[in-house]
Motif scaffolding. Structure first.
Motif, mmCIF file in Angstrom:
data_model
loop_
_atom_site.group_PDB
_atom_site.id
_atom_site.type_symbol
_atom_site.label_atom_id
_atom_site.label_comp_id
_atom_site.label_asym_id
_atom_site.label_seq_id
_atom_site.Cartn_x
_atom_site.Cartn_y
_atom_site.Cartn_z
ATOM 1 N N GLU A 8 0.955 6.489 -39.841
ATOM 2 C CA GLU A 8 2.286 6.856 -39.409
ATOM 3 C C GLU A 8 3.367 6.593 -40.490
ATOM 4 O O GLU A 8 4.475 7.406 -40.522
ATOM 5 C CB GLU A 8 2.446 5.903 -38.317
ATOM 6 C CG GLU A 8 2.067 4.332 -38.386
ATOM 7 C CD GLU A 8 1.770 3.489 -37.242
ATOM 8 O OE1 GLU A 8 1.791 2.435 -37.519
ATOM 9 O OE2 GLU A 8 1.485 4.122 -36.362
ATOM 10 N N TRP A 12 5.826 9.325 -42.070
ATOM 11 C CA TRP A 12 7.123 9.035 -42.132
ATOM 12 C C TRP A 12 7.763 9.608 -43.491
ATOM 13 O O TRP A 12 8.634 10.197 -43.719
ATOM 14 C CB TRP A 12 7.330 7.466 -42.139
ATOM 15 C CG TRP A 12 8.950 7.119 -42.091
ATOM 16 C CD1 TRP A 12 9.295 6.232 -43.262
ATOM 17 C CD2 TRP A 12 9.921 6.907 -41.153
ATOM 18 N NE1 TRP A 12 10.628 6.032 -43.044
ATOM 19 C CE2 TRP A 12 11.176 6.393 -41.727
ATOM 20 C CE3 TRP A 12 10.097 7.705 -39.815
ATOM 21 C CZ2 TRP A 12 12.040 6.302 -41.117
ATOM 22 C CZ3 TRP A 12 10.851 7.464 -39.190
ATOM 23 C CH2 TRP A 12 12.296 6.930 -39.821
ATOM 24 N N LEU A 26 4.617 12.840 -36.558
ATOM 25 C CA LEU A 26 5.291 11.565 -35.911
ATOM 26 C C LEU A 26 5.344 11.837 -34.507
ATOM 27 O O LEU A 26 5.154 10.652 -34.122
ATOM 28 C CB LEU A 26 6.645 11.600 -36.824
ATOM 29 C CG LEU A 26 6.976 10.765 -37.810
ATOM 30 C CD1 LEU A 26 8.095 10.585 -38.616
ATOM 31 C CD2 LEU A 26 6.239 9.322 -37.670
ATOM 32 N N CYS A 29 2.256 11.235 -32.791
ATOM 33 C CA CYS A 29 1.584 9.791 -32.983
ATOM 34 C C CYS A 29 2.470 8.715 -32.335
ATOM 35 O O CYS A 29 1.876 7.945 -31.515
ATOM 36 C CB CYS A 29 1.694 9.351 -34.579
ATOM 37 S SG CYS A 29 1.063 7.911 -34.829
ATOM 38 N N PHE A 30 3.883 9.074 -31.939
ATOM 39 C CA PHE A 30 4.636 8.082 -31.321
ATOM 40 C C PHE A 30 5.223 8.600 -29.907
ATOM 41 O O PHE A 30 5.475 7.414 -28.971
ATOM 42 C CB PHE A 30 5.957 7.664 -32.186
ATOM 43 C CG PHE A 30 5.647 6.713 -33.216
ATOM 44 C CD1 PHE A 30 5.223 5.622 -33.329
ATOM 45 C CD2 PHE A 30 5.355 7.109 -34.251
ATOM 46 C CE1 PHE A 30 4.967 4.400 -34.238
ATOM 47 C CE2 PHE A 30 4.878 6.316 -35.669
ATOM 48 C CZ PHE A 30 4.825 5.024 -35.367
ATOM 49 N N SER A 31 5.133 9.636 -29.604
ATOM 50 C CA SER A 31 6.184 9.818 -28.122
ATOM 51 C C SER A 31 5.548 9.103 -26.849
ATOM 52 O O SER A 31 6.254 8.503 -25.998
ATOM 53 C CB SER A 31 6.242 11.396 -28.097
ATOM 54 O OG SER A 31 4.670 12.180 -27.909
ATOM 55 N N ARG A 33 3.547 6.414 -26.864
ATOM 56 C CA ARG A 33 3.820 4.922 -26.929
ATOM 57 C C ARG A 33 5.172 4.431 -26.852
ATOM 58 O O ARG A 33 5.344 3.682 -25.963
ATOM 59 C CB ARG A 33 3.360 4.591 -28.308
ATOM 60 C CG ARG A 33 1.594 4.390 -28.484
ATOM 61 C CD ARG A 33 1.441 3.633 -29.911
ATOM 62 N NE ARG A 33 1.441 4.873 -30.912
ATOM 63 C CZ ARG A 33 1.407 4.576 -32.138
ATOM 64 N NH1 ARG A 33 1.268 3.160 -32.639
ATOM 65 N NH2 ARG A 33 1.426 5.401 -32.917
ATOM 66 N N LEU A 34 6.015 5.383 -27.230
ATOM 67 C CA LEU A 34 7.349 5.112 -27.115
ATOM 68 C C LEU A 34 7.911 5.160 -25.532
ATOM 69 O O LEU A 34 8.691 4.358 -25.118
ATOM 70 C CB LEU A 34 8.501 6.111 -27.967
ATOM 71 C CG LEU A 34 8.109 5.443 -29.619
ATOM 72 C CD1 LEU A 34 9.063 6.702 -30.282
ATOM 73 C CD2 LEU A 34 8.724 4.087 -29.824
ATOM 74 N N ARG A 73 6.926 2.206 -37.402
ATOM 75 C CA ARG A 73 6.887 1.656 -35.822
ATOM 76 C C ARG A 73 8.131 0.870 -35.350
ATOM 77 O O ARG A 73 8.424 1.143 -34.565
ATOM 78 C CB ARG A 73 5.491 0.922 -35.907
ATOM 79 C CG ARG A 73 4.210 1.544 -35.837
ATOM 80 C CD ARG A 73 3.035 0.955 -35.548
ATOM 81 N NE ARG A 73 2.826 -0.273 -36.348
ATOM 82 C CZ ARG A 73 1.936 -1.140 -36.118
ATOM 83 N NH1 ARG A 73 0.907 -0.877 -35.223
ATOM 84 N NH2 ARG A 73 1.408 -2.141 -36.779
ATOM 85 N N LEU A 76 11.164 2.895 -35.239
ATOM 86 C CA LEU A 76 11.276 3.837 -33.963
ATOM 87 C C LEU A 76 11.190 3.166 -32.643
ATOM 88 O O LEU A 76 11.995 3.397 -31.708
ATOM 89 C CB LEU A 76 9.785 4.868 -33.882
ATOM 90 C CG LEU A 76 9.798 5.819 -35.240
ATOM 91 C CD1 LEU A 76 8.596 6.756 -35.318
ATOM 92 C CD2 LEU A 76 11.131 6.947 -35.077
ATOM 93 N N TYR A 77 10.655 2.114 -32.530
ATOM 94 C CA TYR A 77 10.573 1.224 -31.569
ATOM 95 C C TYR A 77 11.785 0.612 -31.286
ATOM 96 O O TYR A 77 12.402 0.690 -30.076
ATOM 97 C CB TYR A 77 9.421 0.011 -31.492
ATOM 98 C CG TYR A 77 8.216 0.359 -30.929
ATOM 99 C CD1 TYR A 77 7.707 -0.063 -29.563
ATOM 100 C CD2 TYR A 77 7.297 1.241 -31.616
ATOM 101 C CE1 TYR A 77 6.565 0.083 -29.074
ATOM 102 C CE2 TYR A 77 6.037 1.394 -31.106
ATOM 103 C CZ TYR A 77 5.681 1.015 -29.879
ATOM 104 O OH TYR A 77 4.415 1.408 -29.224
ATOM 105 N N SER A 150 1.002 -3.235 -27.953
ATOM 106 C CA SER A 150 1.334 -2.187 -28.842
ATOM 107 C C SER A 150 0.851 -2.481 -30.236
ATOM 108 O O SER A 150 0.559 -1.624 -30.863
ATOM 109 C CB SER A 150 2.787 -2.326 -28.822
ATOM 110 O OG SER A 150 3.365 -1.524 -27.806
#
Length: 201
Positions: A8, A12, A26, A29-31, A33-34, A73, A76-77, A150
């Motif tokens: 990740e 970035w 990105l 990978c994150f959508s 989880r976010l 991480r 973005l969080y 997480s």
């Protein structure tokens, strides 16, 4: 020995360098989880989706101003958290409410198939754990979610919650201690109830 850079963070850096493939990576990978994180404290999924959309739109728009050394991480969080809360406040403003009330939901619900494989004792313990989680503060539940569900470090969780790493450690420690005490008390009460019921037969 050279430390391996998490994928990740690699995405970035590549994204900030102008690689569109890294931008898509990105997001992939994150959508999810976010989105899951946002839904923990915002009951309106549409608001979370809007915030997530705005976040990635801003990333693309202001790419050149982003810090390539930032922890992807944590950034973005924390950014999603601020955007969701801002949208919640905006919507409540139009409803003539002064402030936004944030409840953080953390459950131990099992998928139906997995639950069927658990024996009665395990299901009972999960139910007791769920009761214990409900007795924690919203901030404690959020800290536990970020740290254990997480898999974020204390530093990352602290950054997202806008507290110090030390405060985050203390919060998690106290939450776990409270959970253990509650589980012990409930299991003792349950054992006593079982003994009383058995004696009355």
């Amino acid at each position: 020995m050279k430390m391996k850079v998490p994928a990740e963070n690699k995405y970035w850096k590549e994204f900030i360098a102008g690689q569109d493939d890294a931008y898509r990576a990105l997001y992939d990978c994150f959508s999810d989880r976010l989105f899951s994180f946002g839904c923990r404290f915002c009951p309106d999924e549409e608001t979370v989706r809007d915030a997530l959309h705005d976040l990635f739109l801003d990333l693309h728009t202001y790419r050149e101003k982003l810090n390539k050394e930032a922890n992807a991480r944590a950034y973005l969080y924390a950014s999603l958290r601020r955007k969701v809360l801002a949208l919640m406040r905006l919507k409540q403003k139009y409803q003539l409410m002064d402030d936004v009330s944030v409840e953080f939901h953390l459950s131990v619900n099992q998928h139906a198939e997995a639950a069927l494989r658990l024996d009665e004792t395990e299901r009972e313990r999960l139910a007791l754990l769920a009761e214990g989680l409900r007795e924690l503060t919203d901030r404690q539940r959020e800290a536990l979610y970020l740290r254990f569900r997480s898999g974020l470090s204390y530093d990352e969780a602290a950054c997202i919650m806008e507290i110090t790493a030390t405060s985050c450690r203390i919060m998690v420690h106290r939450a776990v201690k409270t959970l253990r005490a509650n589980l012990k008390r409930r299991l003792s009460a349950l054992s006593l109830l079982f003994i009383l019921c058995s004696a009355s037969r």
